[in-house]
Design a protein around this motif. Sequence first.
Motif, PDB file in Angstrom:
ATOM      1  N   GLY A  68       0.704  -1.310   0.246  1.00 46.94           N
ATOM      2  CA  GLY A  68      -0.441   0.037   0.287  1.00 46.94           C
ATOM      3  C   GLY A  68       0.360   1.356  -0.205  1.00 46.94           C
ATOM      4  O   GLY A  68       0.506   2.337  -0.455  1.00 46.94           O
ATOM      5  N   VAL A  69       2.231   1.004   0.513  1.00 45.68           N
ATOM      6  CA  VAL A  69       2.874   2.225   0.750  1.00 45.68           C
ATOM      7  C   VAL A  69       3.642   2.840  -0.185  1.00 45.68           C
ATOM      8  O   VAL A  69       3.630   3.645  -1.357  1.00 45.68           O
ATOM      9  N   LEU A  70       3.991   0.822  -0.925  1.00 46.54           N
ATOM     10  CA  LEU A  70       4.422   1.190  -2.323  1.00 46.54           C
ATOM     11  C   LEU A  70       3.762   2.508  -3.475  1.00 46.54           C
ATOM     12  O   LEU A  70       4.035   2.995  -4.431  1.00 46.54           O
ATOM     13  N   ASP A  71       2.244   1.315  -3.423  1.00 46.80           N
ATOM     14  CA  ASP A  71       1.446   1.686  -4.352  1.00 46.80           C
ATOM     15  C   ASP A  71       1.396   3.726  -4.522  1.00 46.80           C
ATOM     16  O   ASP A  71       1.161   4.551  -5.360  1.00 46.80           O
ATOM     17  N   ALA A  72       1.097   3.705  -2.776  1.00 43.87           N
ATOM     18  CA  ALA A  72       1.250   5.586  -3.146  1.00 43.87           C
ATOM     19  C   ALA A  72       2.202   6.333  -3.382  1.00 43.87           C
ATOM     20  O   ALA A  72       2.793   7.413  -3.869  1.00 43.87           O
ATOM     21  N   LEU A  73       3.921   5.885  -3.097  1.00 44.11           N
ATOM     22  CA  LEU A  73       4.447   5.911  -3.546  1.00 44.11           C
ATOM     23  C   LEU A  73       5.234   6.535  -5.035  1.00 44.11           C
ATOM     24  O   LEU A  73       5.814   7.606  -5.335  1.00 44.11           O
TER      25      LEU A  73
END
Length: 339
Positions: A68-73
């Motif tokens: 989820g964090v990688l997607d946002a990044l």
Amino acid sequence: MRVKQRFDLSRNELHLGPLPEVQRVLESTAAGFNRYPTDDQIARLVEQISALHEVPPAHVVVGAGSVGVLDALLHTRPQTDASTIFGTPTFDEYSALVSRAGGIGVAVPSDPPGTQALDAILSRVDGSTRQVIVAAPHNPTGTGVSIDELVRFRRALPKTALFIVDQAYAEFDTSTPADCLRRIVTELDDVVVLRSFSKAYGLAGLRIGYAVFSDAALAARTRAVIPTFSVSSIALCAATESLRQQRQLRQRVSDVIENRQRLESFLVRHDLFSGAASQGNFVWLPAEDPNALFRHALGDGILLREYPGLGVRITIQSDASVHAVLASLATFSTLPCHA
Ligand SMILES: Cc1ncc(COP(=O)(O)O)c(C=O)c1O
């Protein structure tokens, strides 16, 4: 005849649920799950992550899994005509996330399979490279990447490329020092380290993970892209309590490592070892005919992860699952076509 599946060793999940104290706290706080998650709950977890790694809270971003964090990044950075490089085989989601963010994924084959192929990845970097992702430990081989290698790698990248180090399996890694994450994000620029609560902490189904950024401004932009309430209060509560239970965590991790060593010793004895010691909760087994191995194990009720043409990955779980794998491999290696 259909054989009953006894062990799912295909997804690197832990066989244990949340740590015992975490389960107790979740039960006692369940009555509050009618409320939306609060900023305070997120801030408390961020404070703990910041204390654990000795990094400022402004550099920490929590999301629905490390994915989820990688997607946002990826969504904070323009991806049109930009490429993201990673090795292959590796964690399948990288390719999907990069495409969804509008970028171009460049999957660099490792040679021989079973290495992280850092030099091969570097050789593909060019003016279009926006991100490079390295799983450390590597999935599916479990190979560790030392701090020196990470430093050398970052220094060889152009400044325009962000270096993303995925440490989803860090808790099982005995090859890097405990302060590895802090050193990476403080000694290097333009680097992001991903961590997960899905593996050693046994919270995969709750979807919670985090990233630590060398650059607080990029952390803030990534945080801004994560939808409000996308991390549930049950996940925040479980992760916060999990970080308080480091002694319980160490016990389960050392049990997994013991079983990992048991399987690796067996592979060495039978001349099947890849040569790369695993630092994850899984072991890589290169095979000439991985599908035959996959089907053989399935016949014994064990689901492995097959990498066509390369090998199989075996997740380390309970003592019983490892015994079952050893018994299955023993009969496989004595079959006439594999003797
Ligand atoms: C290298 C790697 N990174 C990340 C993940 C998933 O992490 P999360 O569940 O925190 O999104 C996995 C899961 O298999 C993985 O292998």
